[in-house]
Design a protein around this motif. Structure first.
Motif, short mmCIF file in Angstrom:
data_model
loop_
_atom_site.label_atom_id
_atom_site.label_comp_id
_atom_site.label_asym_id
_atom_site.label_seq_id
_atom_site.Cartn_x
_atom_site.Cartn_y
_atom_site.Cartn_z
N LEU A 1 0.83 -1.29 -0.26
CA LEU A 1 -0.04 0.00 0.05
C LEU A 1 0.71 0.90 0.21
O LEU A 1 2.03 1.11 1.16
N ARG A 2 0.62 2.61 -0.60
CA ARG A 2 1.51 3.37 -0.71
C ARG A 2 0.46 4.62 -0.62
O ARG A 2 -0.65 4.88 -1.79
N ALA A 3 1.17 5.13 0.19
CA ALA A 3 0.41 6.90 0.01
C ALA A 3 1.21 8.19 -0.81
O ALA A 3 1.00 8.19 -1.45
N ASN B 1 -2.36 7.28 5.99
CA ASN B 1 -1.53 6.35 6.88
C ASN B 1 -1.72 4.92 6.30
O ASN B 1 -2.51 4.43 6.86
N PRO B 2 -0.52 4.23 5.41
CA PRO B 2 -0.81 3.44 5.10
C PRO B 2 -0.87 1.98 5.85
O PRO B 2 -1.51 1.27 5.75
N VAL C 1 -4.45 2.05 7.18
CA VAL C 1 -5.22 1.62 6.26
C VAL C 1 -5.02 -0.44 5.66
O VAL C 1 -6.32 -0.99 5.22
N LEU C 2 -3.82 -0.38 5.98
CA LEU C 2 -3.64 -2.22 5.81
C LEU C 2 -3.97 -3.09 6.76
O LEU C 2 -4.29 -3.58 7.22
N GLU D 1 4.76 4.11 2.77
CA GLU D 1 4.33 2.80 2.40
C GLU D 1 4.17 1.69 3.51
O GLU D 1 4.45 1.76 4.36
N LEU E 1 -9.51 0.68 0.77
CA LEU E 1 -8.55 2.39 0.62
C LEU E 1 -9.13 3.51 0.09
O LEU E 1 -9.95 3.35 -0.18
N CYS F 1 -4.21 6.23 -1.39
CA CYS F 1 -4.14 5.03 -1.72
C CYS F 1 -3.99 4.07 -2.35
O CYS F 1 -4.98 4.15 -3.34
N SER F 2 -3.22 3.48 -2.45
CA SER F 2 -3.13 2.84 -4.10
C SER F 2 -2.39 1.47 -3.48
O SER F 2 -2.05 1.25 -2.32
N VAL F 3 -2.68 -0.01 -4.18
CA VAL F 3 -2.64 -1.14 -4.51
C VAL F 3 -1.48 -1.72 -5.00
O VAL F 3 -1.84 -1.26 -6.52
#
Lengths: 461, 461
Positions: A213-215, A231-232, A235-236, A328, A358, A362-364
């Motif tokens: 996961l990236r922010a 905050n990734p 989120v995770l 990430e 997400l 955020c991207s995954v």
């Protein structure tokens, strides 16, 4: 036609030559064939070459066969008239970390004389080099007594079992005619507890996934951005906390499609094993089964699918503190699958679950690992009864049909690609610490394992 | 009595001597004084000694003062008749990882001539060595012009600010008489965006915690134990996912006790700043504020408490896959606190929350980090108006009263232990990348920062 009655002589040969057999195993264990780590690529090949040289010296037509990944070892005994038997094992091993928890270097194996019996200590002792060598020593003793190998044997030893077997299915497809046999023998399973010999008739499948996961495009100071920026790690954590509910059931839509209840026959057999989950867990410092509510312990580990987080990382994890919102966060997760659960459908459902968690910023990224359904054997093949009887004789105890919680996708692959069933017979024990520091294999497992294969060879001749 | 009218001469001296001042700052930045990492213990001391030598050469009575941790630097100018002023800064810096994201070695600073202006690049440039040196250069120019230092200055430079300041409060208590002044000047904050000078009148507090969860006495194979044994990563993830609800509010009982709403006056001031959260976030590759529902962006970062996961680790995180249930999992988390929230009460509530999530087979270990409430200054002290006016003059813009999302517990400690208020004036910018790779400090911030302090010194004389 080879003479079945020489079994007594073969067994004494195995007993007499045990010291030499152990020397060979030690040599094999000293090769650090960690398939998942690119740094060990040459070591994996070295293990393949070592095996090939051993088999060639015994009279097999053996070779190292290249694949896009680590090589296969394939060997044949002379053609004859018996039902062809394929023997499968793997010569690669798990990584060794955390290295500091090993009491001695993982690739400097030794025989240890413990109060509870002698053990072979080292990475790969049980999973799977020690088990694989029970095959090899049985063939060798047969050769010594008969002057020739049993006919119609096909050996297939893999070097990628601990890293998802990426080359296996293409290799089976490309070499199907060469490898197809009447039935496959797979030596990657355990005995039932306390030395009760067993044939594993069902295995769980596996589907794994690495999630990244990236922010923000950099690590952020929580004083400047905390409370405002995604905050990734959070989120995770949110995504992974909702894969199971409070009853231990997996919440992904359609997840339980294809999961089968136990047959009454197997349910009765398993109850007869007298499995005590608390006792089983106590060997690793635990007491309380934490799985799906309303299921027996054996169902939890053999017949029910699971979700586990195998690794997680993100942010500052060194000495002291760093009040950072990281750019990430990563996790490695895996599902054990049963019945006819479809790994592809579960992958889609899991990815949709993560994506739904997400926030916009955020991207995954997903990296799949493995992806094989569970397997169930057809135990009406008479070879099962013959092997069960040979095992019972060697161990002086009634052999059991059991399940296994692990994934040996090869059994499903043999069925699907080569159209053959598998007999999963191994002599590992639950306390072998496979995949953990200080792995061991009981000397008794090694010695009587080889004797068991000699008996099974004779019974199926 | 020193002559206030020489301020013009002092400012020209600062301008003329800027190249030498930058050389001194570069020398200071080359010392890798990372306080949180025990490997840098000697470097931290070296930075203290460097500062002490500088101050002694200027005529201060300066010394390195030992503590159980890293040393303090304390310096005094000659006694006189003005209201004593204390100047506080810190000479330690944040760790540099991830090192691979730095465009040049973090402790080999350089002046870079960028399209948007010159910057000083290196770890500590903005946080806090560059800011601290704006004090020092202002004092030096004063001395050059007046032939003597301003009287009644007390300097306190800390070496543990980035590692929770464990020695600070005991040191303030043990040396209260020596350190007490009329007001403290703290140079660890930022300007408001785009060069608008600012005095920070409120800061968030901090309470952090490292959590270590343990289950089995070894790593387990998920094939043998998955579905039955407790997985400490899952337990950790479950506990951390429920600290905040879907609206971004923290769920711990009593958590919001002491959180204060903004005064109408400050609310109006902050609205006047025209803060755009989307624009602010766009500098780090983000767009959407993710904080507490129903709050403005500035409230989220300055006036509302937060919970952040700063680091997490557990299980297998190397190359490839390892289907393990790990023996332990760890996280570092922190809360930013506002109003009169009590760090001790929040610690108790958080620990109770984690303990409530533990299954019977899991144990937890906590290691607290920091623990300081937020601070609000009394801006009716006339020194605030005098400083605001001096700042407005230097920067040709009306200086603003602002908040800060970070934690500078020293302000609360000065109030509690020495009974004095603090003026938080700094020249950092939001894009300084403090705590991140490629930290920088604008050359303009450094040069005009020193000029600002010269003006404030004159105004308060």
């Amino acid at each position: 036609m080879q003479d079945k009655s020489k079994i007594g002589e073969i067994l004494s040969t195995l007993d007499k030559d045990l010291p030499q057999a152990l020397d060979r195993l030690m040599e094999f264990l000293r090769i650090p064939s960690v398939s998942t780590d690119p740094a060990h690529k040459d070591d994996v090949r070295q293990a393949a070459e070592w095996l090939t040289a051993e088999l060639t010296a015994m009279g097999f037509d053996a070779s190292v066969r290249d694949t896009p990944g680590h090589p296969m070892v394939v060997a044949h005994s002379p053609k004859g008239t018996r039902r062809p038997l394929l023997f499968y094992g793997h010569y690669d091993v798990q990584p060794v970390d955390p290295l500091n928890l090993w009491q001695r270097p993982p690739f400097e194996p030794e025989i240890q004389d413990l109060p509870e019996g002698k053990v072979i200590r080292g990475r790969g002792a049980a999973d799977d080099k020690g088990q694989l060598m029970t095959f090899v020593e049985a063939f060798r003793a047969w050769k010594t007594v008969h002057g020739e190998l049993p006919t119609d044997l096909v050996l297939l030893f893999e070097g990628e079992e601990e890293s998802g077997s990426p080359s296996l299915r293409p290799f089976l497809r490309d070499n199907a005619d060469e490898l197809r046999a009447g039935i496959a023998m797979i030596c990657d399973t355990s005995m039932y507890s306390d030395g009760r010999p067993a044939i594993t008739t069902q295995l769980r499948g596996l589907y794994g996934e690495e999630i990244i996961l990236r922010a923000a495009d950099r690590d952020l100071h929580s004083g400047s951005f905390g409370g405002l920026a995604a905050n990734p790690i959070q989120v995770l954590v949110n995504a992974l906390s909702t894969v199971k509910d409070a009853d231990g059931r997996i919440t992904l839509p359609g997840f339980y499609d294809g999961v089968e209840e136990l047959s009454n026959e197997l349910r009765a057999d398993w109850e007869d094993l007298g499995f005590d989950a608390g006792d089983f867990l106590s060997r690793v410092g635990l007491k309380h089964p934490i799985g799906e509510k309303g299921r027996t312990g054996l169902e939890m580990v053999w017949n029910r699918p699971t979700f586990e987080i195998n690794g997680i990382s993100g942010g500052y994890t060194g000495e002291g503190f760093k009040t950072v919102l990281p750019a990430e966060a990563r996790a490695k997760v895996s599902f054990r699958l049963t019945g006819t659960q479809d790994p592809d459908a579960i992958r889609d459902a899991f990815r949709a679950h993560v994506r739904a968690a997400l926030p916009e910023d955020c991207s995954v990224e997903f990296h799949p690992h493995g992806g094989s359904p569970g397997s169930r054997m057809d135990i009406s093949d008479p070879a099962f009864a013959a092997a069960k009887s040979a095992l019972s004789e060697e161990w002086n105890r009634e052999a059991a049909y059991i399940g296994a919680g692990g994934s040996i996708p090869i059994a499903g692959d043999f069925k699907e690609i080569l159209g053959m069933d598998s007999m999963l017979i191994g002599f590992g024990r639950d306390d072998d610490r496979i995949h953990s520091p200080n792995e061991k294999y009981d000397l008794e497992s090694f010695a009587r394992g080889a004797r068991s294969w000699a008996r099974i060879l004779a019974a199926l001749a």
